[in-house]
Design an enzyme around this catalytic site. Sequence first.
Site, PDB file in Angstrom:
ATOM      1  N   ASP A 479       0.830  -1.206   0.000  1.00 48.37           N
ATOM      2  CA  ASP A 479       0.000   0.000   0.000  1.00 48.37           C
ATOM      3  C   ASP A 479       0.866   1.257   0.000  1.00 48.37           C
ATOM      4  OD1 ASP A 479      -2.313   1.501   0.097  1.00 48.37           O
ATOM      5  OD2 ASP A 479      -3.163   0.398   1.790  1.00 48.37           O
ATOM      6  N   ASP A 547     -10.890   1.969  -3.089  1.00 47.88           N
ATOM      7  CA  ASP A 547     -11.440   1.519  -1.803  1.00 47.88           C
ATOM      8  C   ASP A 547     -12.960   1.473  -1.873  1.00 47.88           C
ATOM      9  OD1 ASP A 547      -9.026   1.167  -0.622  1.00 47.88           O
ATOM     10  OD2 ASP A 547      -9.097   2.936   0.660  1.00 47.88           O
TER      11      ASP A 547
END
Length: 735
Positions: A479, A547
């Site tokens: 990430d 997301d």
Amino acid sequence: MKFPFTCQLILGLTGLFIANIQAQTALGDIHIPIETQRTALVIRVDKEQIPTIVHLGTRLRNTAEYSYIPANGKRGEDYTHIYNSVYTPAGSRNLLEPAIQVTHADGNPSLDLKYVRHETQPLKDGAIVTNVYLKDPQYPFEVTLHYRAYQQEDVIEQWSTIRHTEKKPVIMHKYASANLYIPAQDYYLTHFHGDWANEMNPSEVKLTEGIKILDSKLGTRADLFQPPSFLVALNQPAEEEQGEVIAGTLSWSGNYQLAFEVDPLHNLRVLPGINPYASAYNLAPNTEFTTPAFLFTYSNQGKGGASRSLHRWARKHRIPQGEGNRLTLLNNWEATYFDFNEEKLTTLFKDGKKLGVDLFLLDDGWFGNKYPRNNDQTALGDWQENVKKLPHGLGYLVKEAESAGIKFGIWLEPEMVSPKSELYEKHPDWVIKLPNRSEYYFRNQLVLDLSNPKVQDFVYDLVNGLLTKNPTLSYIKWDCNAVIYNAYSATIQHQDNLFVDYVKGLYSVLERLRAKYPTLPMMLCSGGGGRVDYGALQYFTEYWPSDNTDAMERIFIQWNYSYFFPAIASCNHITDWGKQSIKFRTDVAMMGKIGYDIVVSKLSEAELQFSQEALKTYERIKTVIWKGDLYRLASPYTNDVASSLYVSESRDRAVWFSYLIKNRYKAGSQAPIKLAGLDPVKTYRIQELNVYPGSTSPINRETTVYSGNYLMTVGFNPQVSTRRESVVLEVTEAK
Ligand code: GLA
């Protein structure tokens, strides 16, 4: 030389004009065609050794005829004769946006680039590389333009290398990757923009005279607002299966600039590259600077043709294991957030097994002891297991998962540091920040200085250490949640090199990791889709588009990524974000690599049964979705029903997804939808998949066999309605 009939005719009619060109050619014009199976980019070098672009589009059958293209290949004459320069140098006679601008060691701010020579080389993978060597006649300063033409896939990859042997460093103010030149009647640019959880909104604009710039100045998570990918349609707005479209994308995970200039003669110039913003690069003598590659494909079958070429190219040549397998998984992020312990996790392993996925992915929150990672305020950088949550360490979890029958993967954010962390306390000089300004955070964190080789080693050692200690660790989610504020390195010699050297540092770490772990599946994530580009995707097997996992939103987000990236690389998770049925969410997730981020124990019996069966179905059809040709049949932007079809290479199988987008009275697929990409001569049966337990499919009652010709001419109605909001059909050759 024998010319085709039409050409002889033109020769006859315009004898004088052609003779002129031939005379020029005799005087020393060189034509360098860079060709794929269907496309050509043609460079002309005139007797002054000036290289220009005279053609970008469909390849000619007879290469010799490229020399007939009117001298400049453009509409009208220009003052400088270099509006169509192959790599426009600034400071001498240029009047337009340059591709390269430098200040020489002696302070001279001009550059001229003349052709020296070129060479062409076939590569083992079927591509052909052409290198065109250019040099400044006054300075020991050289640029080589590299074109790698992937023959079968119709993709051209272009980059430049820049070097000099001047006495002191040269400052490079701008150093684009390419400088395309396209004459057409009109130009329609489709670009994509958004923000967190709202990635990839398309806008199509007609380009007018002047410059339109798309860029990023964010440093890391550089694509948060817009990605370095675009479509340009020539003459008319982009259509799905017809018309001329160029799809382009820059392989770079940092600040980029895409400049589109319609010149005074109404020709389009496209200049993609690293963003010159705060990046006047200091290039030492005898060092070579390589720009990132710009990838593009030209299609005369609209956006569909362009994306199918890019998908084929990416699977074959760019994405690790692009033609291989992927693991289905259960992720715990939305199920637990930071709140978990060993017991909870081991229960989730069993749930994952019951569901039928290949792997359990442990997300954020497993590390940090002095400052435990119980929320997003702490501990990035302190990559030791939190002893309270995980007293027996990761090794124990890996084993527990394996004894439950699934593999284990882990979330990392290796480039980042929390101000509240032991790493920051120990190495404040490893952090990107200005010494005389207060710190400013993005998601409560700062970025490590990857231009520093010690930091590169730290990141490499972190990942390598985890994999060495836990050799069966099977997956990494990498990430990158913060942008770079207050850009300043404590160790770099030239601050203006930081944005560029950061990305080069990151790539060198990933390069080392890939050399040691060539087959490890790795997900590219950046707070959602903040880093989806083909620079990063040479190291990652898959990417996290957003997301936002609301299935309705995902139909749109995945639709737009699909212009550039193949389904095999798109991580689509079934979560509780949206209010849709589990069937709808599963159907949407199937258009890529499926995953789950739900509490399995909360599923009803029917939901669990449906999911288990869906995973088995997916196992059977996944290769068609991952490796097939994508046809976007009906756009969610203009129809009640969105529809996409994946067709296997041999055209014997297809998987067809359709979704209800609008919910008004009578919304649905009122008429048949025409299929595409099938074999007109073959006959096919249509079978509905993912039928929810207890319901029946009206389609499965039919036994008709249709020809490909019928399905592509008349079409078939998937019968999407408010009672059947998503429909997955399998189209199989009837043998
Ligand atoms: C980012 C990612 C999410 C999740 C969180 C964890 O936002 O995009 O998927 O991993 O970080 O903090």
